[in-house]
Design a protein around this motif. Structure first.
Motif, PDB file in Angstrom:
ATOM      1  N   ILE A   1      26.699   5.315  23.023  1.00  0.00           N
ATOM      2  CA  ILE A   1      25.575   5.477  22.066  1.00  0.00           C
ATOM      3  C   ILE A   1      25.059   3.925  21.960  1.00  0.00           C
ATOM      4  CG2 ILE A   1      24.840   6.288  19.823  1.00  0.00           C
ATOM      5  CD1 ILE A   1      26.744   8.574  20.142  1.00  0.00           C
ATOM      6  N   PRO A   2      23.789   3.548  21.829  1.00  0.00           N
ATOM      7  CA  PRO A   2      23.229   2.317  21.709  1.00  0.00           C
ATOM      8  C   PRO A   2      23.683   2.079  20.064  1.00  0.00           C
ATOM      9  CG  PRO A   2      21.774   3.663  22.814  1.00  0.00           C
ATOM     10  CD  PRO A   2      22.690   4.449  22.612  1.00  0.00           C
ATOM     11  N   ASP A   3      23.849   0.881  19.735  1.00  0.00           N
ATOM     12  CA  ASP A   3      24.120   0.353  18.269  1.00  0.00           C
ATOM     13  C   ASP A   3      22.990   0.895  17.330  1.00  0.00           C
ATOM     14  OD1 ASP A   3      26.476  -0.405  18.837  1.00  0.00           O
ATOM     15  OD2 ASP A   3      25.850  -2.493  19.005  1.00  0.00           O
ATOM     16  N   SER A   4      21.548   0.767  17.802  1.00  0.00           N
ATOM     17  CA  SER A   4      20.785   1.104  16.993  1.00  0.00           C
ATOM     18  C   SER A   4      20.615   2.512  16.647  1.00  0.00           C
ATOM     19  CB  SER A   4      19.272   0.437  17.670  1.00  0.00           C
ATOM     20  OG  SER A   4      19.086   1.625  18.886  1.00  0.00           O
ATOM     21  N   LEU A   5      21.275   3.509  17.413  1.00  0.00           N
ATOM     22  CA  LEU A   5      21.145   5.062  16.951  1.00  0.00           C
ATOM     23  C   LEU A   5      22.452   5.468  16.310  1.00  0.00           C
ATOM     24  CD1 LEU A   5      19.759   6.695  20.174  1.00  0.00           C
ATOM     25  CD2 LEU A   5      18.469   5.940  18.106  1.00  0.00           C
TER      26      LEU A   5
ATOM     27  N   ALA B   1      22.636   8.840  13.754  1.00  0.00           N
ATOM     28  CA  ALA B   1      23.406   9.802  13.968  1.00  0.00           C
ATOM     29  C   ALA B   1      24.236  10.117  13.138  1.00  0.00           C
ATOM     30  CB  ALA B   1      23.898   9.253  15.667  1.00  0.00           C
ATOM     31  N   ALA B   2      25.088   9.117  12.617  1.00  0.00           N
ATOM     32  CA  ALA B   2      26.134   9.264  11.581  1.00  0.00           C
ATOM     33  C   ALA B   2      25.504  10.056  10.436  1.00  0.00           C
ATOM     34  CB  ALA B   2      26.855   8.155  11.167  1.00  0.00           C
TER      35      ALA B   2
ATOM     36  N   LEU C   1      24.279  17.224   8.184  1.00  0.00           N
ATOM     37  CA  LEU C   1      24.715  18.545   8.874  1.00  0.00           C
ATOM     38  C   LEU C   1      25.749  19.208   8.055  1.00  0.00           C
ATOM     39  CD1 LEU C   1      23.521  18.331  12.496  1.00  0.00           C
ATOM     40  CD2 LEU C   1      22.499  19.614  10.832  1.00  0.00           C
ATOM     41  N   ALA C   2      26.838  18.306   7.952  1.00  0.00           N
ATOM     42  CA  ALA C   2      28.118  18.726   7.472  1.00  0.00           C
ATOM     43  C   ALA C   2      28.015  19.208   5.850  1.00  0.00           C
ATOM     44  CB  ALA C   2      29.092  17.517   7.502  1.00  0.00           C
TER      45      ALA C   2
END
Length: 92
Positions: free
Chosen positions: A5-9, A13-14, A20-21
Motif C-alpha cells: 500500500i502506498p504511504d499516501s493511502l 485506509a486506517a 468501519l470498526a
C-alpha cells in the motif's frame, strides 16, 4: 506487512478501517441494547395512554349514568324519540 500500500493511502485506509470498526460496534450495541429498550418504552407509553383514555371514558360514563338515573321513564322515552302514553305507562 502492508508494504504494497502506498504511504499516501495508509492513513486514509486506517481511518476507514477505524470508522468501519466503530460503526459495526455501534450497530451491535443498537441491535442488542438500545432498540429493545426503545420498543419497551414505546409499549409502556402506549399502555399508559390507553389506560388514561379508559379512565376518562369510565368517568364520562359514570356522569351519564347519574344523569339518566335522575330521569323519569317518561323523560327517557321522550329523549329517545318516543311518545309516552301515561294511561298505559308505555313508550311508543
Amino acid at each position: 506487512m502492508l508494504s504494497f500500500i502506498p504511504d499516501s493511502l495508509k492513513l486514509p485506509a486506517a481511518a476507514l478501517a477505524g470508522a468501519l470498526a466503530a460503526a459495526s460496534i455501534l450497530i451491535v450495541i443498537n441491535a442488542v441494547w438500545w432498540l429493545p429498550a426503545a420498543r419497551n418504552e414505546g409499549r409502556d407509553a402506549e399502555r399508559t395512554a390507553a389506560l388514561q383514555k379508559s379512565m376518562e371514558l369510565i368517568k364520562e360514563r359514570g356522569k351519564t349514568n347519574a344523569e339518566i338515573g335522575k330521569l323519569s321513564p317518561a323523560d327517557i322515552c321522550r329523549r329517545l324519540g318516543g311518545v309516552w302514553v301515561p294511561s298505559d305507562n308505555l313508550c311508543e
